[in-house]
Design an enzyme around this catalytic site. Structure first.
Site, PDB file in Angstrom:
ATOM      1  CE1 TYR A  95      23.328  12.242  54.518  1.00 48.59           C
ATOM      2  CE2 TYR A  95      23.229   9.985  53.733  1.00 48.59           C
ATOM      3  CZ  TYR A  95      22.747  10.988  54.545  1.00 48.59           C
ATOM      4  OH  TYR A  95      21.671  10.758  55.359  1.00 48.59           O
ATOM      5  CD  GLU A 137      20.576   8.218  57.049  1.00 49.38           C
ATOM      6  OE1 GLU A 137      21.173   7.999  55.973  1.00 49.38           O
ATOM      7  OE2 GLU A 137      20.138   9.348  57.364  1.00 49.38           O
ATOM      8  NE  ARG A 206       1.386  10.779  52.850  1.00 48.83           N
ATOM      9  CZ  ARG A 206       0.418  11.671  52.873  1.00 48.83           C
ATOM     10  NH1 ARG A 206      -0.027  12.197  51.760  1.00 48.83           N
ATOM     11  NH2 ARG A 206      -0.105  12.058  54.018  1.00 48.83           N
ATOM     12  N   PRO A 279      -1.311   5.965  64.511  1.00 44.64           N
ATOM     13  CG  PRO A 279       0.160   7.710  65.046  1.00 44.64           C
ATOM     14  CD  PRO A 279      -0.931   7.330  64.086  1.00 44.64           C
TER      15      PRO A 279
HETATM   16  C1  HEM Z   1      14.017  14.499  54.453  1.00 39.32           C
HETATM   17  C2  HEM Z   1      17.954  16.437  56.443  1.00 39.32           C
HETATM   18  C3  HEM Z   1      20.747  14.178  53.219  1.00 39.32           C
HETATM   19  C4  HEM Z   1      16.769  12.544  51.032  1.00 39.32           C
HETATM   20  C5  HEM Z   1      14.849  15.222  55.259  1.00 39.32           C
HETATM   21  C6  HEM Z   1      14.403  16.052  56.324  1.00 39.32           C
HETATM   22  C7  HEM Z   1      15.499  16.603  56.886  1.00 39.32           C
HETATM   23  C8  HEM Z   1      16.649  16.118  56.166  1.00 39.32           C
HETATM   24  C9  HEM Z   1      15.538  17.544  58.054  1.00 39.32           C
HETATM   25  C10 HEM Z   1      12.942  16.277  56.738  1.00 39.32           C
HETATM   26  C11 HEM Z   1      12.582  15.175  57.689  1.00 39.32           C
HETATM   27  C12 HEM Z   1      11.108  14.993  57.886  1.00 39.32           C
HETATM   28  O1  HEM Z   1      10.386  15.028  56.897  1.00 39.32           O
HETATM   29  O2  HEM Z   1      10.712  14.765  59.003  1.00 39.32           O
HETATM   30  C13 HEM Z   1      19.046  16.018  55.727  1.00 39.32           C
HETATM   31  C14 HEM Z   1      20.419  16.415  55.994  1.00 39.32           C
HETATM   32  C15 HEM Z   1      21.207  15.783  55.091  1.00 39.32           C
HETATM   33  C16 HEM Z   1      20.321  14.983  54.266  1.00 39.32           C
HETATM   34  C17 HEM Z   1      20.828  17.362  57.087  1.00 39.32           C
HETATM   35  C18 HEM Z   1      22.690  15.834  54.908  1.00 39.32           C
HETATM   36  C19 HEM Z   1      23.553  15.928  55.878  1.00 39.32           C
HETATM   37  C20 HEM Z   1      19.907  13.517  52.371  1.00 39.32           C
HETATM   38  C21 HEM Z   1      20.346  12.717  51.263  1.00 39.32           C
HETATM   39  C22 HEM Z   1      19.224  12.257  50.634  1.00 39.32           C
HETATM   40  C23 HEM Z   1      18.079  12.781  51.364  1.00 39.32           C
HETATM   41  C24 HEM Z   1      21.795  12.431  50.905  1.00 39.32           C
HETATM   42  C25 HEM Z   1      19.130  11.380  49.421  1.00 39.32           C
HETATM   43  C26 HEM Z   1      19.506  11.740  48.274  1.00 39.32           C
HETATM   44  C27 HEM Z   1      15.690  12.968  51.770  1.00 39.32           C
HETATM   45  C28 HEM Z   1      14.317  12.707  51.392  1.00 39.32           C
HETATM   46  C29 HEM Z   1      13.531  13.263  52.393  1.00 39.32           C
HETATM   47  C30 HEM Z   1      14.432  13.856  53.339  1.00 39.32           C
HETATM   48  C31 HEM Z   1      13.873  11.962  50.150  1.00 39.32           C
HETATM   49  C32 HEM Z   1      12.016  13.278  52.486  1.00 39.32           C
HETATM   50  C33 HEM Z   1      11.491  14.517  51.886  1.00 39.32           C
HETATM   51  C34 HEM Z   1      10.787  14.248  50.628  1.00 39.32           C
HETATM   52  O3  HEM Z   1      10.010  13.299  50.602  1.00 39.32           O
HETATM   53  O4  HEM Z   1      10.994  14.964  49.665  1.00 39.32           O
HETATM   54  N1  HEM Z   1      16.223  15.261  55.180  1.00 39.32           N
HETATM   55  N2  HEM Z   1      19.027  15.145  54.680  1.00 39.32           N
HETATM   56  N3  HEM Z   1      18.540  13.520  52.403  1.00 39.32           N
HETATM   57  N4  HEM Z   1      15.721  13.645  52.933  1.00 39.32           N
HETATM   58 FE1  HEM Z   1      17.371  14.307  53.848  1.00 39.32          FE
END
Ligand code: HEM
Length: 401
Positions: A95, A137, A206, A279
């Protein structure tokens, strides 16, 4: 707690950031992956250029910022993302990295408008938002680990069977390589498959819905083969073409908040388009296993007969229900005079006399399909809490203002 001043700054600048969203986001990812290439093992870089899910992350930060003084309003959306994060192995230590690079990009894009005061306010707000995710989480990781046969991150599973279900969908049966039991899950939940594809520098992840009821000695996923030019199809096509019985893949614990809810008794409709069927198969199987007396309406829309997966399995399952009906249709039937209940898209007219107002509706399919069906159900008077859906891929519209 945040000071009133911080709240005001954040709320008043959130819309500005949002309009610059795409610019900020692209700077953000470029910077972050330059400084932390190891994160490319988690993020879906196959699709970097389109930046769809990346935008979702930033958009959610802005949505949260707008609601910074009432974060509870975005909790349902956070819950969904938290599951996704847990299924990908996102950890508390990630984060600050995201936060730091988000702030750097805001500074770079906004230039002089991003005063120290603004940046400090955003840093504080980000900390609060991040903590909401981290706490949720942590609970999800603990839950996954304490299951019988449970684990925290990824674990090796062996493919014990590979079955073609249609011209484009193939099922993989997966068993823990360490011989431990398969944990239970909620019908509708998904697992993440992580693979190291030869020639790819980073691992690819995936998500796939589990496609049978829990309680078996394996997980089953049913994977759609994609066009070779579809970057998001890399993992699916690798599974289809290169993963066989005896091979191993890395698997996350089951995750997701789109699932059957225990104890509900009202009628239920399972409505799917294409591979959104997976699903639903798990839910349907579970409804049969538990010998439910709920009215179950199973509706599936496929492009044509050849890509209609589980046609017989679904029919067999519905037949075993005390009170089940099965409808299917084809967008473009190969045989227009063959068996099917509708042609083209599902219409409101079609749904009208099949779905009573107190029906709990589960919908899964491609985005246009989902939007369509969700709208029609709302028009038919189904309440918001009874319209439950899962997008393929990232949730784009996560919160309302
Ligand atoms: C996906 C929000 C922090 C890694 C997502 C999604 C949202 C989100 C809205 C899309 C969800 C979906 O696909 O249904 C946030 C917010 C964060 C945060 C608001 C901070 C407050 C992080 C952090 C990481 C991370 C710290 C790791 C380094 C990912 C990854 C995905 C994802 C890997 C899937 C998208 C992909 O495969 O590229 N996040 N996230 N996120 N987030 Fe976060």
């Amino acid at each position: 707690a945040l000071s009133q001043k911080t709240i005001e700054i954040v709320k008043s600048t959130a819309p500005v950031l949002e309009t610059q969203g795409v610019n900020i986001t692209s700077v953000f990812y470029k910077k972050m992956f330059t400084n932390h290439p190891e994160l490319l093992n988690i993020f879906n870089h196959a699709n970097q250029s389109q930046g769809r899910q990346q935008t979702a992350l930033a958009n959610m930060v802005y949505a949260a910022a707008k609601n910074i003084d009432q974060l509870e309003t975005i909790l349902p959306a956070v819950q969904q993302v938290a599951f996704k994060h847990r299924g990908l192995g996102v950890k508390p230590e990630h984060y600050p990295i995201v936060g730091e690079h988000l702030l750097l990009s805001i500074k770079e894009v906004l230039g002089g408008a991003a005063t120290d005061e603004v940046i400090e306010a955003w840093a504080e707000a980000y900390g609060v938002i991040a903590q909401v995710f981290i706490d949720l989480e942590e609970g999800l990781y603990e839950e996954a680990e304490k299951q019988a046969g449970g684990w925290k991150d990824f674990k090796s599973f062996r493919v014990i069977n590979k079955v073609q279900e249609s011209d484009v969908i193939t099922s993989f049966y997966l068993q823990p390589a360490d011989g431990k039991p398969v944990p239970t899950y909620k019908p509708g939940q998904y697992i993440t498959i992580r693979v190291q594809i030869p020639g790819e520098k980073y691992t690819l992840n995936r998500q796939y819905s589990l496609s049978v009821a829990p309680g078996k000695e394996y997980f089953r996923i049913s994977v759609k083969k994609e066009n070779d030019f579809e970057p998001n199809g890399k993992v699916s096509n690798y599974l289809h073409d290169h993963v066989s019985v005896g091979d191993q893949v890395e698997v996350s614990a089951p995750a997701g908040d789109f699932h059957l809810v225990e104890g509900e008794t009202s009628p239920i409709a399972l409505i799917s388009g294409g591979v959104g069927l997976t699903p639903m198969m798990s839910m349907l199987d579970t409804l049969v296993q538990t010998n439910t007396d709920r009215k179950v309406t199973f509706i599936h829309s496929a492009r044509n007969e050849e890509v209609h997966a589980f046609a017989k399995d679904a029919a067999n399952l519905v037949e075993q229900l005390q009170n089940g009906v099965y409808y299917y249709g084809y967008e473009k039937p190969i045989n227009p005079n063959g068996d099917h209940h509708f042609t083209g898209y599902i219409t409101e007219e079609f749904l009208k006399d099949k779905i009573a107002e107190n029906t709990v509706c589960y919908i899964c399919g491609p985005v246009p399909f989902l939007k369509n069906v969700v709208n029609m159900l709302a028009n038919l008077g189904i309440s918001e809490e009874n319209i439950r859906f899962e997008f393929f891929g990232p949730a784009m519209q996560i919160t309302q203002e």
